[in-house]
Design a protein around this motif. Structure first.
Motif, PDB file in Angstrom:
ATOM      1  N   THR A  16     -43.049 -13.575 -45.387  1.00  0.00           N
ATOM      2  CA  THR A  16     -42.159 -14.416 -46.371  1.00  0.00           C
ATOM      3  C   THR A  16     -42.756 -14.305 -47.637  1.00  0.00           C
ATOM      4  O   THR A  16     -41.977 -14.391 -48.713  1.00  0.00           O
ATOM      5  CB  THR A  16     -42.133 -15.907 -45.947  1.00  0.00           C
ATOM      6  N   GLY A  17     -43.943 -13.932 -48.100  1.00  0.00           N
ATOM      7  CA  GLY A  17     -44.532 -13.824 -49.218  1.00  0.00           C
ATOM      8  C   GLY A  17     -45.421 -15.333 -49.354  1.00  0.00           C
ATOM      9  O   GLY A  17     -45.812 -15.459 -50.532  1.00  0.00           O
ATOM     10  N   PHE A  18     -45.913 -16.039 -48.098  1.00  0.00           N
ATOM     11  CA  PHE A  18     -46.850 -16.978 -48.213  1.00  0.00           C
ATOM     12  C   PHE A  18     -47.859 -16.470 -47.086  1.00  0.00           C
ATOM     13  O   PHE A  18     -47.590 -16.424 -46.166  1.00  0.00           O
ATOM     14  CB  PHE A  18     -46.567 -17.971 -48.332  1.00  0.00           C
ATOM     15  N   TYR A  19     -49.285 -16.412 -47.678  1.00  0.00           N
ATOM     16  CA  TYR A  19     -50.212 -15.987 -46.825  1.00  0.00           C
ATOM     17  C   TYR A  19     -51.679 -16.766 -47.064  1.00  0.00           C
ATOM     18  O   TYR A  19     -51.884 -17.166 -48.119  1.00  0.00           O
ATOM     19  CB  TYR A  19     -50.710 -14.537 -46.861  1.00  0.00           C
ATOM     20  N   THR A  20     -52.464 -16.888 -45.861  1.00  0.00           N
ATOM     21  CA  THR A  20     -53.789 -17.088 -46.235  1.00  0.00           C
ATOM     22  C   THR A  20     -54.853 -16.287 -45.734  1.00  0.00           C
ATOM     23  O   THR A  20     -54.279 -15.690 -44.657  1.00  0.00           O
ATOM     24  CB  THR A  20     -54.098 -18.610 -45.668  1.00  0.00           C
ATOM     25  N   PHE A  21     -55.858 -15.840 -46.522  1.00  0.00           N
ATOM     26  CA  PHE A  21     -56.947 -14.835 -46.049  1.00  0.00           C
ATOM     27  C   PHE A  21     -58.312 -15.248 -46.131  1.00  0.00           C
ATOM     28  O   PHE A  21     -58.486 -16.081 -47.027  1.00  0.00           O
ATOM     29  CB  PHE A  21     -56.503 -13.615 -46.752  1.00  0.00           C
ATOM     30  N   THR A  22     -59.145 -14.638 -45.494  1.00  0.00           N
ATOM     31  CA  THR A  22     -60.526 -14.705 -45.804  1.00  0.00           C
ATOM     32  C   THR A  22     -60.815 -13.505 -46.688  1.00  0.00           C
ATOM     33  O   THR A  22     -59.886 -12.581 -46.776  1.00  0.00           O
ATOM     34  CB  THR A  22     -61.580 -14.607 -44.564  1.00  0.00           C
ATOM     35  N   PRO A  23     -61.866 -13.454 -47.370  1.00  0.00           N
ATOM     36  CA  PRO A  23     -62.256 -12.162 -48.273  1.00  0.00           C
ATOM     37  C   PRO A  23     -62.182 -10.932 -47.529  1.00  0.00           C
ATOM     38  O   PRO A  23     -62.191  -9.603 -48.233  1.00  0.00           O
ATOM     39  CB  PRO A  23     -63.621 -12.725 -48.972  1.00  0.00           C
ATOM     40  N   GLU A  24     -62.317 -10.930 -46.356  1.00  0.00           N
ATOM     41  CA  GLU A  24     -62.179  -9.708 -45.492  1.00  0.00           C
ATOM     42  C   GLU A  24     -61.017  -8.896 -45.811  1.00  0.00           C
ATOM     43  O   GLU A  24     -60.981  -7.461 -45.746  1.00  0.00           O
ATOM     44  CB  GLU A  24     -62.300 -10.008 -44.161  1.00  0.00           C
ATOM     45  N   ILE A  25     -59.856  -9.431 -46.595  1.00  0.00           N
ATOM     46  CA  ILE A  25     -58.864  -8.728 -46.717  1.00  0.00           C
ATOM     47  C   ILE A  25     -59.002  -7.638 -47.976  1.00  0.00           C
ATOM     48  O   ILE A  25     -58.360  -6.618 -47.834  1.00  0.00           O
ATOM     49  CB  ILE A  25     -57.239  -9.698 -47.251  1.00  0.00           C
ATOM     50  N   PHE A  26     -59.864  -8.012 -48.597  1.00  0.00           N
ATOM     51  CA  PHE A  26     -60.434  -6.995 -49.714  1.00  0.00           C
ATOM     52  C   PHE A  26     -61.085  -5.835 -49.178  1.00  0.00           C
ATOM     53  O   PHE A  26     -60.734  -4.710 -49.602  1.00  0.00           O
ATOM     54  CB  PHE A  26     -61.258  -7.850 -50.671  1.00  0.00           C
ATOM     55  N   HIS A  27     -61.921  -6.043 -48.172  1.00  0.00           N
ATOM     56  CA  HIS A  27     -62.208  -4.532 -47.543  1.00  0.00           C
ATOM     57  C   HIS A  27     -61.317  -3.838 -47.071  1.00  0.00           C
ATOM     58  O   HIS A  27     -61.280  -2.523 -47.019  1.00  0.00           O
ATOM     59  CB  HIS A  27     -63.350  -5.116 -46.488  1.00  0.00           C
ATOM     60  N   ALA A  28     -60.075  -4.496 -46.373  1.00  0.00           N
ATOM     61  CA  ALA A  28     -59.359  -3.806 -45.703  1.00  0.00           C
ATOM     62  C   ALA A  28     -58.083  -2.986 -46.969  1.00  0.00           C
ATOM     63  O   ALA A  28     -58.082  -2.014 -46.753  1.00  0.00           O
ATOM     64  CB  ALA A  28     -58.197  -4.623 -44.869  1.00  0.00           C
ATOM     65  N   CYS A  29     -58.091  -3.632 -47.948  1.00  0.00           N
ATOM     66  CA  CYS A  29     -57.224  -3.094 -49.034  1.00  0.00           C
ATOM     67  C   CYS A  29     -58.005  -2.007 -49.531  1.00  0.00           C
ATOM     68  O   CYS A  29     -57.323  -0.966 -50.207  1.00  0.00           O
ATOM     69  CB  CYS A  29     -57.068  -4.213 -50.254  1.00  0.00           C
ATOM     70  N   HIS A  30     -59.305  -1.855 -49.609  1.00  0.00           N
ATOM     71  CA  HIS A  30     -60.084  -0.701 -50.100  1.00  0.00           C
ATOM     72  C   HIS A  30     -59.990   0.417 -49.345  1.00  0.00           C
ATOM     73  O   HIS A  30     -60.214   1.451 -49.890  1.00  0.00           O
ATOM     74  CB  HIS A  30     -61.552  -1.106 -50.229  1.00  0.00           C
ATOM     75  N   LEU A  31     -59.548   0.344 -48.227  1.00  0.00           N
ATOM     76  CA  LEU A  31     -59.664   1.501 -47.050  1.00  0.00           C
ATOM     77  C   LEU A  31     -58.262   1.937 -47.146  1.00  0.00           C
ATOM     78  O   LEU A  31     -57.981   3.128 -46.479  1.00  0.00           O
ATOM     79  CB  LEU A  31     -60.106   1.101 -45.866  1.00  0.00           C
ATOM     80  N   VAL A  32     -57.173   0.996 -47.448  1.00  0.00           N
ATOM     81  CA  VAL A  32     -55.611   1.622 -47.458  1.00  0.00           C
ATOM     82  C   VAL A  32     -55.688   3.014 -48.136  1.00  0.00           C
ATOM     83  O   VAL A  32     -56.052   3.257 -49.318  1.00  0.00           O
ATOM     84  CB  VAL A  32     -54.578   0.475 -48.021  1.00  0.00           C
ATOM     85  N   GLN A  33     -54.807   3.834 -47.614  1.00  0.00           N
ATOM     86  CA  GLN A  33     -54.333   4.964 -48.182  1.00  0.00           C
ATOM     87  C   GLN A  33     -53.015   5.009 -48.832  1.00  0.00           C
ATOM     88  O   GLN A  33     -52.282   4.164 -48.149  1.00  0.00           O
ATOM     89  CB  GLN A  33     -54.248   6.129 -47.338  1.00  0.00           C
ATOM     90  N   PRO A  34     -52.668   5.630 -49.668  1.00  0.00           N
ATOM     91  CA  PRO A  34     -50.966   5.611 -50.465  1.00  0.00           C
ATOM     92  C   PRO A  34     -50.190   5.675 -49.379  1.00  0.00           C
ATOM     93  O   PRO A  34     -50.387   6.726 -48.595  1.00  0.00           O
ATOM     94  CB  PRO A  34     -50.968   6.392 -51.466  1.00  0.00           C
ATOM     95  N   SER A  35     -49.020   5.172 -49.458  1.00  0.00           N
ATOM     96  CA  SER A  35     -47.935   5.368 -48.413  1.00  0.00           C
ATOM     97  C   SER A  35     -46.961   6.609 -48.926  1.00  0.00           C
ATOM     98  O   SER A  35     -47.484   7.081 -49.968  1.00  0.00           O
ATOM     99  CB  SER A  35     -47.152   4.200 -48.352  1.00  0.00           C
ATOM    100  N   ASP A  36     -46.106   6.790 -48.278  1.00  0.00           N
ATOM    101  CA  ASP A  36     -45.092   7.920 -48.519  1.00  0.00           C
ATOM    102  C   ASP A  36     -44.473   7.464 -50.197  1.00  0.00           C
ATOM    103  O   ASP A  36     -44.108   8.341 -50.724  1.00  0.00           O
ATOM    104  CB  ASP A  36     -43.767   7.924 -47.794  1.00  0.00           C
TER     105      ASP A  36
END
Length: 244
Positions: A169-189
């Motif tokens: 829906t556009g509302f989330y809670t995270f630990t700072p671990e999400i930043f590590h995951a975002c660093h690993l993401v590759q560009p999509s199509d």
């Protein structure tokens, strides 16, 4: 808990409402979208805002300065709009613990507090407010698959053949671990760094992400008609007798 608000978008689909302002300054119920967002977040305990700004950011900064309703504001600058995972990374230097994340173009009248409460439980690494939509509409969203315990086991961004009709829906809670995951993401199509890809990396690493069913409603203000619909919905709710 800190609250990150993604507010960098141009809002091209909202034109002509965004010809002279960023998307989050389009008014709903007589006030800018971002104020509705921040009011919601204050209600569930936001102690600091990190606003990720980009397009026409000066108008946002000039309007709100360094605080809103007594809650301090820090600005993070997204110079190019390269997807939600990229936007979240701009907030990383300013976030030091679990945090809320809300998209700046969503109008919520829902149980956001239930998501916060779940995040505070030690077993949850993240929690998302989710809703069911008609199957034929699910492919427009980030679609979720859950197990028997209500934990999210897979996330897909706008799949052609959705495995469920349960969407983010556009509302989330995270630990700072999400930043590590975002660093690993590759560009999509699409050439963007997609948040569902980062979430999938969290799931694959064994993190627990809980889906909290929405009780209430929300409107993603993407088009002028959505703005009008949000105005009407708020007016209807305010006209309802107390207790209904």
């Amino acid at each position: 808990m800190q609250a990150v608000v993604l507010a960098a978008g141009k809002g091209t689909r909202l034109r002509p409402l965004t010809e002279d302002k960023p998307k989050v300054l389009v008014e709903v119920d007589g006030k800018p979208l971002i104020e509705d967002v921040m009011d919601n977040l204050i209600e569930v305990g936001a102690t600091e805002f990190v606003l990720v700004v980009g397009y026409m950011k000066e108008k946002i900064i000039e309007r709100y300065g360094d605080e809103y309703e007594g809650v301090p504001i820090t600005y993070a600058h997204q110079r190019e709009q390269l997807g939600l995972a990229h936007a979240i990374l701009q907030a990383e230097p300013h976030v030091d613990d679990d945090f809320m994340l809300m998209l700046g173009d969503n109008v919520f009248r829902a149980n956001l507090g239930d998501v916060i409460n779940r995040q505070r439980e030690e077993r949850a690494d993240a929690a998302f407010l989710v809703e069911e939509v008609p199957y034929e509409e699910a492919s427009r969203y980030g679609v979720l698959d859950t197990n028997e315990y209500g934990e999210i086991v897979e996330v897909m961004e706008k799949p052609e053949d959705p495995p469920s009709n349960l969407v983010m829906t556009g509302f989330y809670t995270f630990t700072p671990e999400i930043f590590h995951a975002c660093h690993l993401v590759q560009p999509s199509d699409r050439g963007e760094y997609e948040l569902p890809d980062a979430i999938d990396l969290l799931i694959q690493s064994g993190r627990t992400i809980d889906a909290i069913r929405m009780d209430g409603w929300r409107i993603d203000v993407g088009y002028p008609d959505d703005r009008d619909r949000a105005d009407e919905r708020i007016a209807e709710q305010e006209a309802e007798p107390i207790g209904q």
